[in-house]
Design an enzyme around this catalytic site. Structure first.
Site, short mmCIF file in Angstrom:
data_model
loop_
_atom_site.label_atom_id
_atom_site.label_comp_id
_atom_site.label_asym_id
_atom_site.label_seq_id
_atom_site.Cartn_x
_atom_site.Cartn_y
_atom_site.Cartn_z
N ASP A 251 71.20 28.14 46.14
CA ASP A 251 69.64 28.03 46.65
C ASP A 251 69.68 27.24 48.07
OD1 ASP A 251 67.08 26.96 46.99
OD2 ASP A 251 66.66 27.18 44.71
N ARG A 312 62.07 38.44 39.47
CA ARG A 312 61.23 39.38 39.78
C ARG A 312 62.08 40.65 39.93
NH1 ARG A 312 57.63 37.21 37.61
NH2 ARG A 312 55.82 36.92 38.55
N ASP A 336 63.92 41.60 32.51
CA ASP A 336 62.72 41.33 31.69
C ASP A 336 61.71 41.84 32.97
OD1 ASP A 336 60.62 39.95 30.14
OD2 ASP A 336 60.40 38.50 31.44
N GLU A 341 55.92 47.95 37.16
CA GLU A 341 55.56 47.34 35.83
C GLU A 341 54.33 48.04 35.21
OE1 GLU A 341 55.91 43.20 35.13
OE2 GLU A 341 57.92 43.24 36.01
N HIS A 360 58.27 42.10 30.33
CA HIS A 360 58.08 40.98 31.31
C HIS A 360 57.48 39.69 30.23
CE1 HIS A 360 56.40 39.47 35.41
NE2 HIS A 360 56.48 38.53 34.70
N1 NAI Z 1 59.65 36.63 33.64
C1 NAI Z 1 58.67 35.75 33.65
O1 NAI Z 1 57.89 36.09 32.73
C2 NAI Z 1 58.80 34.52 34.48
C3 NAI Z 1 59.09 34.70 35.66
N2 NAI Z 1 59.31 33.64 36.63
C4 NAI Z 1 59.66 33.74 37.70
O2 NAI Z 1 60.88 33.12 37.96
C5 NAI Z 1 61.01 32.67 39.37
C6 NAI Z 1 61.17 31.46 39.47
O3 NAI Z 1 60.16 30.65 38.93
P1 NAI Z 1 60.32 29.01 39.16
O4 NAI Z 1 61.46 28.36 38.64
O5 NAI Z 1 59.06 28.30 38.37
O6 NAI Z 1 59.97 28.78 40.75
P2 NAI Z 1 60.50 27.78 41.63
O7 NAI Z 1 59.69 27.74 42.69
O8 NAI Z 1 60.67 26.13 41.15
O9 NAI Z 1 62.05 27.98 41.98
C7 NAI Z 1 62.30 29.09 42.80
C8 NAI Z 1 63.59 28.46 43.54
O10 NAI Z 1 64.15 29.78 44.35
C9 NAI Z 1 64.63 29.20 45.54
N3 NAI Z 1 64.84 30.15 46.47
C10 NAI Z 1 63.95 30.65 47.31
N4 NAI Z 1 64.48 31.77 47.96
C11 NAI Z 1 65.66 31.54 47.57
C12 NAI Z 1 66.84 32.53 48.05
N5 NAI Z 1 66.59 33.64 49.04
N6 NAI Z 1 68.01 32.55 47.36
C13 NAI Z 1 68.08 31.45 46.30
N7 NAI Z 1 67.03 30.74 45.92
C14 NAI Z 1 66.15 30.87 46.55
C15 NAI Z 1 63.73 28.14 45.93
O11 NAI Z 1 64.37 27.26 46.81
C16 NAI Z 1 63.27 27.60 44.60
O12 NAI Z 1 64.25 26.41 44.19
C17 NAI Z 1 59.80 33.10 40.14
O13 NAI Z 1 59.93 34.15 40.69
C18 NAI Z 1 58.71 33.57 39.05
O14 NAI Z 1 57.91 34.41 39.34
C19 NAI Z 1 58.51 32.54 36.13
C20 NAI Z 1 58.04 32.54 35.09
C21 NAI Z 1 57.97 33.34 34.05
O1 HPV Z 2 54.54 33.10 35.74
C1 HPV Z 2 55.33 34.13 36.16
O2 HPV Z 2 55.70 34.24 37.34
C2 HPV Z 2 55.40 35.19 35.40
O3 HPV Z 2 55.99 36.11 35.68
C3 HPV Z 2 54.67 35.55 33.96
O4 HPV Z 2 54.00 36.47 34.33
P1 HPV Z 2 52.78 36.47 33.05
O5 HPV Z 2 51.85 35.66 33.25
O6 HPV Z 2 53.26 36.65 31.84
O7 HPV Z 2 52.31 38.03 33.59
#
Ligand code: NAI
Ligand code: HPV
Length: 624
Positions: A251, A312, A336, A341, A360
């Protein structure tokens, strides 16, 4: 310094005219509606609590847009029209209930793009999850009505942020409530993939009993690369350590000491992907991360690597992943999230025998959804009330304590911008603005983004039909070719206050009031906050002291006795109430500037009479 004005050192000769100034508390002037389109002319100066907790009344403006009117009461008035909040995806009940207390909530799921466009034109706020594409067309269709988009979750890649910003629409998200859910899902996929749970389940349901086919791999002692050490990545790392894995992370923006504290080494991208047995993706989808996992990067991975993606879909080139799976570089993938999607049913990736998929579900736990719903409901309601959100995505985030301190200066900043631009008469046009903040605080101890945005608002709104708010101020300024430079000067005043004075200069422009032109040839005005009230303290090289309320008349005259009386009489005869008056001069009995605050707008005849007073050399009427 060439631009420095003599005002800071000039003592204003302050002659208070008819009405004594009200008590500081009743004059405490705050416009918290940073996001509102039409408040400049309609909001009353309002006493509000320092932390912007005041609830503003809501009303529909003449063009039927939701706007706010400052209230003298701290209570929300339920008899006024409520904001309309459109929710297009399932939101936890607690959040919906919260929203219902505040606005008219329309929960309409599975809208077609056309229906979404129709609905946003009648909505003040829109709440989405990842399934609604909030495109530029959506913002255009909203025709300025949409004030806030709330993303009930983290990723805002489904919202066109640039378009939102250009339309002055705030975007807020709910970044914390689903962190654990996403991390737990990542770990669930990691463990179930390693032990072929999904495949074995399908097999047994198909009437088979294939024990040797589904021999898995152990996690203990294996290396996991966490790509993106943010909130979710950190929680995944913590849990993986508990499973006995060695965790490394890539990161570029994460602090190494935070990683070290968890026993995680931050390494380069190549080092991470080439040494890991498992790679788990937790970075956002940005232009820099789009398809960052592609043929080239897969070729650098350890043969037999296992990949988990709960971030993503777009960070992976899905065709390249299929090739890497076919080639055995990637032994298994657990996904996921997908580029499209829902993904097409016959996608080779989805159907691949070594791929486990979930629709997802990362954020989909009861607990997370309730939390997210409350988090987003509070953020959206706050934004509609004019509060700055701590989770704003396209506007400066300002800590509440900083905001409460800066609030009166924000009002001052806008008024100074508004005044300065009215003093410009043309020539080369208003292009370059210089703002000087004088403060006793350290240089880094003053966040001026809000102040700059409000100065921009003050400058642009009187001269264009653009509405400017905190969200789009920088964008609109750029669009209009306005260059705003900021300077900090450390002065010897009380560090208790964040700003001692703000000076706004418009460079290289002619003025309709020569007295406002500084020795350096620029329009220059300066103001301070006194007892919570914005004051004009300097015009050109003249020191004055007039509270910035109502409207303002500036007169430049020969410094002689009786001037205040003459002008005051003219205004009094026309029933124009003077709320403040101040005279500043450079040299005794030479020239002076009289600044007169008036509650009403004098008619032309009255202004002409003021201009007719023999000692008055020039005057200008300015609307605040
Ligand atoms: N599948 C789902 O339902 C969910 C997916 N997500 C996804 O998970 C991801 C992370 O969420 P959070 O941890 O809450 O976000 P966050 O913003 O706390 O963490 C993201 C991290 O990625 C780092 N980053 C940015 N560019 C980068 C790169 N090129 N290489 C490596 N690291 C890099 C940032 O410095 C940051 O520390 C997001 O894409 C979010 O949309 C989050 C919640 C639910
Ligand atoms: O919070 C995120 O980034 C998610 O990917 C969760 O997506 P959702 O609200 O479950 O459609």
């Amino acid at each position: 310094m060439a631009f420095s004005s003599s005002c800071s050192s000039v003592k204003a000769v302050n002659s208070r005219w008819t009405s004594p100034s009200p008590s500081p508390s009743s004059r405490f002037a705050v416009l918290p509606a940073f996001l509102h389109r039409r408040y400049a002319t309609s909001v009353k100066l309002t006493a509000i609590s320092a932390a912007l907790k005041t609830v503003e009344q809501t009303t529909l403006t003449e063009d039927n847009r939701f706007s706010t009117v400052g209230s003298d009461s701290d209570e929300y008035n339920p008899t006024l029209p409520k904001p309309r909040i459109l929710v297009t995806e399932k939101l936890g009940e607690a959040g919906v209930n919260l929203l219902r207390e505040f606005g008219d909530v329309d929960c309409s799921y599975d809208l077609s793009p056309e229906d979404l466009k129709k609905k946003v034109a009648e909505s003040d706020a829109l709440i989405v999850r990842s399934g609604t594409k909030v495109t530029r067309e959506v913002f255009e269709a909203a025709k300025g009505r949409l004030k806030v988009v709330g993303r009930a979750g983290v990723g805002i890649d489904n919202v066109d942020l640039q378009a939102a910003t250009e339309h002055g629409c705030l975007v807020v998200n709910a970044p914390t409530a689903n962190t654990v859910a996403a991390a737990e899902h990542g770990i669930a996929l990691l463990a179930s993939m390693a032990r072929n749970v999904a495949q074995a389940d399908a097999s047994i349901k198909a009437g088979k009993w294939e024990r040797s086919k589904y021999v898995g791999v152990s996690l203990v002692g294996k290396t996991l690369a966490v790509m993106g050490f943010g909130k979710v990545g950190t929680e995944v790392a913590r849990r993986a350590k508990g499973l006995g894995m060695t965790v490394i992370s890539h990161d570029p923006y994460a602090p190494a000491d935070r990683a070290r504290a968890l026993g995680v080494d931050l390494v380069s991208f190549d080092q991470a992907i080439s040494t890991a047995d498992f790679v788990s993706l937790h970075m956002p989808l940005t232009p820099a991360t789009k398809k960052v996992f592609n043929d080239e990067t897969f070729s650098k991975m350890k043969k037999g690597v296992r990949l988990i993606n709960v971030a993503r879909g777009g960070v992976i080139d899905e065709d390249a992943l299929v090739r890497a799976l076919d080639a055995g570089i990637v032994a298994q993938a657990a996904l996921d999230v997908f580029c499209e999607e829902p993904p097409s049913k016959d996608s080779r990736l989805i159907q691949h025998e070594n791929v486990t998929v979930t629709p997802h579900l990362g954020a989909s736990t009861k607990e997370a959804q309730e939390g997210v719903a409350i988090e987003i409901a509070e953020a959206v309601a706050g934004a509609l009330k004019g509060e700055l959100s701590a989770t704003a995505v396209n506007a400066p985030m300002v800590a509440p304590e900083v905001l409460s301190e800066l609030t009166p200066y924000i009002v001052l900043a806008e008024k100074l911008g508004r005044l300065a631009v009215q003093l410009a008469s043309g020539g080369k046009g208003v292009q370059s603005i210089r703002v000087v903040y004088r403060s006793a605080r350290d240089r880094d101890d003053l966040d001026t983004r809000l102040l700059r945005a409000m100065i921009t608002k003050g400058i642009i709104e009187p001269i264009s039909d653009s509405y400017v708010n905190l969200v789009n101020a920088d964008f609109i300024a750029k669009q209009k070719g306005l260059r705003i430079s900021e300077e900090r000067m450390v002065v010897d005043s009380s560090p208790e206050y964040p700003v001692d004075s703000i000076q706004v200069q418009i460079l290289n422009v002619e003025s309709n009031f020569a007295g406002a032109v500084s020795d350096a040839g620029d329009i220059s005005i300066e103001g301070k906050v006194k007892y919570g009230v914005p004051h004009l303290t300097c015009v050109g090289s003249f020191g004055v002291d007039v509270s910035l309320e109502g409207n303002l008349i500036l007169c430049r005259q020969v410094d002689q006795p009786g001037m205040i009386g003459q002008v005051g009489n003219i205004l009094g005869e026309q029933n124009v109430n003077v709320n403040f008056m101040s005279v500043g001069r450079t040299v005794l009995r030479k020239q002076a500037i009289m600044a007169i605050g008036v509650d009403e707008e004098p008619d032309n005849k009255t202004l002409e009479r003021i201009g007719g007073v023999s000692a008055i050399e020039e005057f200008v009427f300015l609307k605040l």
